[in-house]
Design an enzyme around this catalytic site. Structure first.
Site, short mmCIF file in Angstrom:
data_model
loop_
_atom_site.label_atom_id
_atom_site.label_comp_id
_atom_site.label_asym_id
_atom_site.label_seq_id
_atom_site.Cartn_x
_atom_site.Cartn_y
_atom_site.Cartn_z
N LYS A 22 0.84 -1.20 0.00
CA LYS A 22 0.00 0.00 0.00
C LYS A 22 0.87 1.25 0.00
CE LYS A 22 -1.74 1.57 4.00
NZ LYS A 22 -1.52 2.98 4.38
N ASN A 23 1.86 1.30 0.90
CA ASN A 23 2.61 2.54 1.08
C ASN A 23 3.62 2.80 -0.02
OD1 ASN A 23 1.05 2.99 3.25
ND2 ASN A 23 2.60 2.46 4.78
N CYS A 116 -5.04 12.30 12.63
CA CYS A 116 -5.60 10.97 12.40
C CYS A 116 -6.01 10.47 13.78
CB CYS A 116 -4.59 10.04 11.75
SG CYS A 116 -3.20 9.74 12.80
N ARG A 121 -0.57 15.10 12.68
CA ARG A 121 0.36 14.57 11.67
C ARG A 121 0.96 15.78 10.95
NH1 ARG A 121 -1.12 9.32 10.19
NH2 ARG A 121 0.78 9.23 8.96
N ASP A 307 4.27 0.45 12.17
CA ASP A 307 3.02 -0.10 11.63
C ASP A 307 2.78 -1.55 12.06
OD1 ASP A 307 3.25 1.64 8.43
OD2 ASP A 307 2.69 2.28 10.44
N ARG A 399 -8.82 -0.05 4.20
CA ARG A 399 -7.90 0.95 3.64
C ARG A 399 -6.58 0.29 3.27
NH1 ARG A 399 -7.23 6.45 6.82
NH2 ARG A 399 -5.75 6.53 5.09
C1 EPZ Z 1 4.26 6.81 6.38
O1 EPZ Z 1 3.52 7.89 6.91
C2 EPZ Z 1 3.29 5.65 6.28
N1 EPZ Z 1 2.18 6.00 5.40
C3 EPZ Z 1 2.74 5.30 7.67
O2 EPZ Z 1 1.94 4.14 7.53
C4 EPZ Z 1 3.91 4.97 8.59
O3 EPZ Z 1 3.41 4.74 9.90
C5 EPZ Z 1 4.91 6.14 8.61
O4 EPZ Z 1 5.33 6.44 7.26
C6 EPZ Z 1 6.14 5.82 9.45
O5 EPZ Z 1 6.79 4.70 8.93
C7 EPZ Z 1 2.39 5.99 4.06
O6 EPZ Z 1 3.47 5.66 3.59
C8 EPZ Z 1 1.23 6.35 3.21
P1 EPZ Z 1 6.49 10.05 8.41
P2 EPZ Z 1 4.17 9.39 6.89
O7 EPZ Z 1 6.48 11.35 7.69
O8 EPZ Z 1 5.00 9.56 5.69
C9 EPZ Z 1 7.02 13.21 11.87
C10 EPZ Z 1 0.03 2.81 7.73
O9 EPZ Z 1 -0.43 2.27 8.73
N2 EPZ Z 1 6.86 14.23 10.82
O10 EPZ Z 1 7.59 9.08 8.16
O11 EPZ Z 1 3.08 10.34 7.14
C11 EPZ Z 1 5.72 12.46 12.14
O12 EPZ Z 1 4.90 13.17 13.05
C12 EPZ Z 1 0.53 4.24 7.79
O13 EPZ Z 1 0.19 2.25 6.61
C13 EPZ Z 1 7.09 15.56 11.14
O14 EPZ Z 1 7.39 15.91 12.26
O15 EPZ Z 1 5.11 9.31 8.19
C14 EPZ Z 1 6.23 11.17 12.72
O16 EPZ Z 1 6.52 11.34 14.10
C15 EPZ Z 1 0.21 4.87 9.13
N3 EPZ Z 1 6.94 16.50 10.16
C16 EPZ Z 1 7.55 10.93 11.98
O17 EPZ Z 1 7.91 12.19 11.40
C17 EPZ Z 1 6.62 16.16 8.86
O18 EPZ Z 1 6.54 17.05 8.00
C18 EPZ Z 1 7.45 9.92 10.85
O19 EPZ Z 1 6.40 10.34 10.00
C19 EPZ Z 1 6.40 14.80 8.56
C20 EPZ Z 1 6.54 13.85 9.55
#
Ligand code: EPZ
Length: 423
Positions: A22-23, A116, A121, A307, A399
């Protein structure tokens, strides 16, 4: 809304196939905005999130059709540079259109994603990265409004390793003038897959799959076909199901997966007492006689994935002893805990740490899905619980898991989808 009705205590054994990731798919689809023409993305899972992304891209003028296990995308016409709130509120990954739109068209109006189930987020890293590349970005009225002439290469260091921000900045930088360096880039296999598609499209990227990317901007890219990587989180979820409910002398074999993407989880499952055989594209698991308590701390790739945290807590609920689960990516990702407690689990959460004291048995009950991976953990617990468990609002699950009830039924689980309004 649908619910799942699960009669626990059935033992699982047999063979099941993992679906496409998915991701990875949610990043590969918007990458087609970077070059006009037709793309075939093979091994694309049929998921609600994929449908949501398709609908969004179609509002932008793309033509998308499913052909067997592939999505055929025609991005010859891009008539809108906007990702409206009604789409983005359904799925945060909609923000992935931002990078390609700014990179190719110099314009994007993308709604800020909401929070979420488990909290805020932020998208600051996406915005700061694009600003470094020269985009003028205003955040107003709930929208990210980006404008740019041609983006210029820059040196970017992410304070926090971010999958989404790495994907967005990479997609913006491939058409920028000059070279972009990204340090502390996300190394998740899904981002490496995006890098591989961009390379096939003619992008010049060094370090795909590492946390140091060097991207030499080019003037144009061309369409390419791609085979999406297997879903490592679905694979891990199926393995935990087997560890929880597997037949003691039986085994479960997950095919079409990539064991190399899951070594943190398979190693921990061996610590629990399961016996695993890892092939090139399959994993076989013999469940443990007794589930040993094993601590985990979630981290960026290739550590234990956040995840898989909810699924791990479900497994530890029936361990012989206490374990500590530390969540370092999303400190408040524990919406599944109160629902697991309703099934009889003994879990306490303090800040970002859950303490799980294994119990003799779980007892079926009605439980509520709150988010994708929380739903998965409730199903896993229901498989092992005595009696009947009803998991409500399984649209969360749809989803990110392709026909999970069919896969689990094929392994011997008694799980049925029941449609209805009032759940
Ligand atoms: C991706 O989300 C995945 N989703 C998530 O999977 C997964 O949990 C996450 O990566 C972490 O591995 C998709 O790929 C569609 P991040 P993403 O930006 O990209 C902080 C699932 O269950 N952050 O790596 O949104 C954030 O708050 C989903 O399939 C900032 O601070 O995650 C978090 O603490 C849920 N500022 C950390 O970084 C930003 O601008 C990692 O988030 C962006 C992120």
């Amino acid at each position: 809304m649908d619910k799942f009705v699960i009669r626990g205590g059935k033992t699982l054994s047999g063979t099941v196939q993992a679906s496409g990731a998915k991701n990875a798919t949610l990043a590969l689809m918007p990458a087609t905005l970077l070059a006009p023409g037709s793309y075939t993305l093979h091994h694309t899972p049929e998921l609600r999130d994929v449908t949501t992304m398709s609908r969004l891209l179609e509002t932008m003028g793309l033509k998308i059709e499913r052909v067997d296990d592939a999505l055929r995308i025609d991005s010859s016409v891009v008539s809108s540079y906007e990702a409206p709130y009604e789409h983005v509120k359904k799925m945060r990954a909609s923000i992935y259109v931002l990078g390609p739109l700014v990179g190719r068209f110099g314009q994007a109006d993308v709604s800020l994603p909401g929070g979420c189930a488990w909290g805020p987020r932020p998208v600051n890293l996406h915005i700061e990265g694009l600003r470094k590349l020269g985009a003028q970005i205003d955040v107003e009225g709930g929208y990210i409004r980006a404008r740019a002439k041609r983006l210029k290469g820059a040196r970017i260091v992410f304070d926090v390793s971010s999958v989404g921000a790495t994907g967005n900045v990479m997609m913006a930088a491939v058409l920028a003038q000059g070279t972009t360096i990204i340090d502390n880039a996300a190394m998740e296999p899904e981002i490496a897959a995006l890098g591989d598609l961009l390379l096939k499209m003619g992008a010049r990227i060094h370090g795909v799959g590492t946390n140091h990317l060097e991207i030499e901007g080019v003037d144009t890219l061309h369409p390419a076909d791609f085979v999406t990587i297997p879903d490592r989180i679905e694979t891990g979820t199926l393995l935990v199901a087997a560890a929880l409910a597997g037949k003691r002398d039986g085994k479960v074999r997950v095919e079409h997966c990539n064991p190399a993407h899951l070594s943190a989880v398979t190693t921990k499952l061996e610590d629990v007492g399961a016996r695993l055989t890892l092939g090139k594209d399959f994993i076989e698991i013999v469940p443990p006689e007794v589930i040993q308590p094993v601590n985990i701390t979630t981290s960026i790739y290739s550590g234990f994935p956040t995840d898989m945290q909810a699924q791990w807590i479900a497994l530890m609920s029936l361990a012989r002893g206490a374990s500590i689960v530390t969540e370092t990516i999303y400190g408040d990702r524990f919406m599944h805990v109160p629902e697991l407690v309703r099934l009889g689990a003994n879990i306490t959460v303090k800040e970002n740490i859950a303490t799980v004291v294994g119990v003799e048995k779980l007892t079926g009950a009605k439980v509520m899905s709150t988010d994708l991976r929380a739903s998965a953990s409730l199903i896993l617990a229901g498989l092992a619980a005595e009696g009947e468990t009803e998991v409500l609002r399984v649209y969360h699950l749809d989803r990110g898991y392709e026909r999970i009830e069919q896969k689990l039924s094929r392994l011997g689980a008694q799980i049925e989808r029941v449609s209805g309004e009032e759940f």
